[in-house]
Design a protein around this motif. Structure first.
Motif, mmCIF file in Angstrom:
data_model
loop_
_atom_site.group_PDB
_atom_site.id
_atom_site.type_symbol
_atom_site.label_atom_id
_atom_site.label_comp_id
_atom_site.label_asym_id
_atom_site.label_seq_id
_atom_site.Cartn_x
_atom_site.Cartn_y
_atom_site.Cartn_z
ATOM 1 N N UNK A 75 2.051 -12.445 -3.575
ATOM 2 C CA UNK A 75 0.746 -12.774 -3.008
ATOM 3 C C UNK A 75 -0.156 -13.094 -4.185
ATOM 4 N N UNK A 76 -0.627 -14.349 -4.238
ATOM 5 C CA UNK A 76 -1.476 -14.827 -5.323
ATOM 6 C C UNK A 76 -2.739 -15.453 -4.757
ATOM 7 N N UNK A 77 -3.774 -15.515 -5.563
ATOM 8 C CA UNK A 77 -4.991 -16.225 -5.199
ATOM 9 C C UNK A 77 -5.474 -17.001 -6.413
ATOM 10 N N UNK A 78 -6.028 -18.181 -6.168
ATOM 11 C CA UNK A 78 -6.528 -18.976 -7.268
ATOM 12 C C UNK A 78 -7.121 -20.291 -6.814
ATOM 13 N N UNK A 79 -7.427 -21.123 -7.779
ATOM 14 C CA UNK A 79 -8.089 -22.407 -7.545
ATOM 15 C C UNK A 79 -7.047 -23.527 -7.522
ATOM 16 N N UNK A 80 -7.149 -24.388 -6.542
ATOM 17 C CA UNK A 80 -6.250 -25.531 -6.417
ATOM 18 C C UNK A 80 -6.600 -26.568 -7.479
ATOM 19 N N UNK A 81 -5.623 -26.890 -8.340
ATOM 20 C CA UNK A 81 -5.868 -27.857 -9.414
ATOM 21 C C UNK A 81 -5.088 -29.163 -9.238
ATOM 22 N N UNK A 82 -4.178 -29.227 -8.279
ATOM 23 C CA UNK A 82 -3.565 -30.498 -7.876
ATOM 24 C C UNK A 82 -3.114 -30.340 -6.437
ATOM 25 N N UNK A 83 -3.046 -31.461 -5.714
ATOM 26 C CA UNK A 83 -2.627 -31.372 -4.318
ATOM 27 C C UNK A 83 -1.709 -32.519 -3.936
ATOM 28 N N UNK A 84 -1.056 -32.440 -2.758
ATOM 29 C CA UNK A 84 -0.058 -33.439 -2.368
ATOM 30 C C UNK A 84 -0.617 -34.852 -2.243
ATOM 31 N N UNK A 85 -1.882 -34.970 -1.880
ATOM 32 C CA UNK A 85 -2.464 -36.299 -1.741
ATOM 33 C C UNK A 85 -2.426 -37.016 -3.087
ATOM 34 N N UNK A 86 -2.693 -36.269 -4.152
ATOM 35 C CA UNK A 86 -2.702 -36.852 -5.492
ATOM 36 C C UNK A 86 -1.278 -37.021 -6.025
ATOM 37 N N UNK A 87 -0.448 -35.982 -5.884
ATOM 38 C CA UNK A 87 0.889 -36.029 -6.470
ATOM 39 C C UNK A 87 1.900 -36.773 -5.598
ATOM 40 N N UNK A 88 1.595 -36.947 -4.299
ATOM 41 C CA UNK A 88 2.471 -37.719 -3.424
ATOM 42 C C UNK A 88 3.666 -36.966 -2.883
ATOM 43 N N UNK A 89 3.702 -35.639 -3.013
ATOM 44 C CA UNK A 89 4.802 -34.860 -2.444
ATOM 45 C C UNK A 89 4.248 -33.578 -1.836
ATOM 46 N N UNK A 90 5.118 -32.647 -1.518
ATOM 47 C CA UNK A 90 4.700 -31.387 -0.903
ATOM 48 C C UNK A 90 4.511 -30.294 -1.940
ATOM 49 N N UNK A 91 4.077 -30.648 -3.119
ATOM 50 C CA UNK A 91 3.859 -29.681 -4.198
ATOM 51 C C UNK A 91 2.394 -29.692 -4.602
ATOM 52 N N UNK A 92 1.881 -28.509 -4.923
ATOM 53 C CA UNK A 92 0.525 -28.360 -5.422
ATOM 54 C C UNK A 92 0.578 -27.385 -6.584
ATOM 55 N N UNK A 93 -0.482 -27.322 -7.370
ATOM 56 C CA UNK A 93 -0.556 -26.373 -8.470
ATOM 57 C C UNK A 93 -1.805 -25.527 -8.289
#
Length: 137
Positions: free
Chosen positions: A38-56
């Motif tokens: 269980x983690x919490x944090x700020x989204x620094x990349x998302x699928x719309x930008x990267x074009x896949x189902x991965x985020x950071x």
């Protein structure tokens, strides 16, 4: 998935110390056996930008890659959102940690969310995890 093993509240920096166990379905941090982090944090990349189902996600101690199911990938995630994520941790050598997401919630509207999260992780560590980690060290 063994749901009797609770999702462990932790920081990304702690994931780097996690070790595989003989069981392919669990990971160990000291004496704490877990399947889900269980983690919490700020989204620094998302699928719309990267074009896949991965985020950071950045929790202030490090980055973690989030592998989203199609349900989560279709939602409107925006850079800078503060998220709570729970998922299965996959150990990868040399890469940033990977979490296969089971639950994700936008907590951006919650005041003091980040400061409270660090306190929650410290409290859980001191009450539950530290005695087990010391016992197995």
């Amino acid at each position: 998935m063994d749901y009797s093993l609770a999702a462990v509240k932790m920081l990304t920096s702690q994931l780097r110390d996690a070790k595989p166990t003989p069981s392919q379905n669990a990971t160990s941090l000291g004496g704490v056996l877990f399947q889900r982090a269980w983690l919490q944090g700020v989204l620094v990349s998302n699928p719309v930008i990267s074009g896949d189902n991965r985020m950071v996600l950045d929790d202030g101690t490090g980055l973690v890659e989030l592998d989203l199911s199609s349900d989560f990938a279709l939602r409107q995630w925006k850079l800078g959102m503060y998220l709570m994520v729970v998922g299965v941790y996959h150990i990868r050598n040399g890469d940033i940690p990977l979490l296969k997401v089971h639950k994700m919630v936008d907590l951006s509207g919650s005041p003091d969310r980040e400061a409270m999260w660090y306190l929650e992780v410290m409290d859980a560590y001191r009450r539950f995890y530290e005695p087990l980690i010391q016992e197995f060290s």
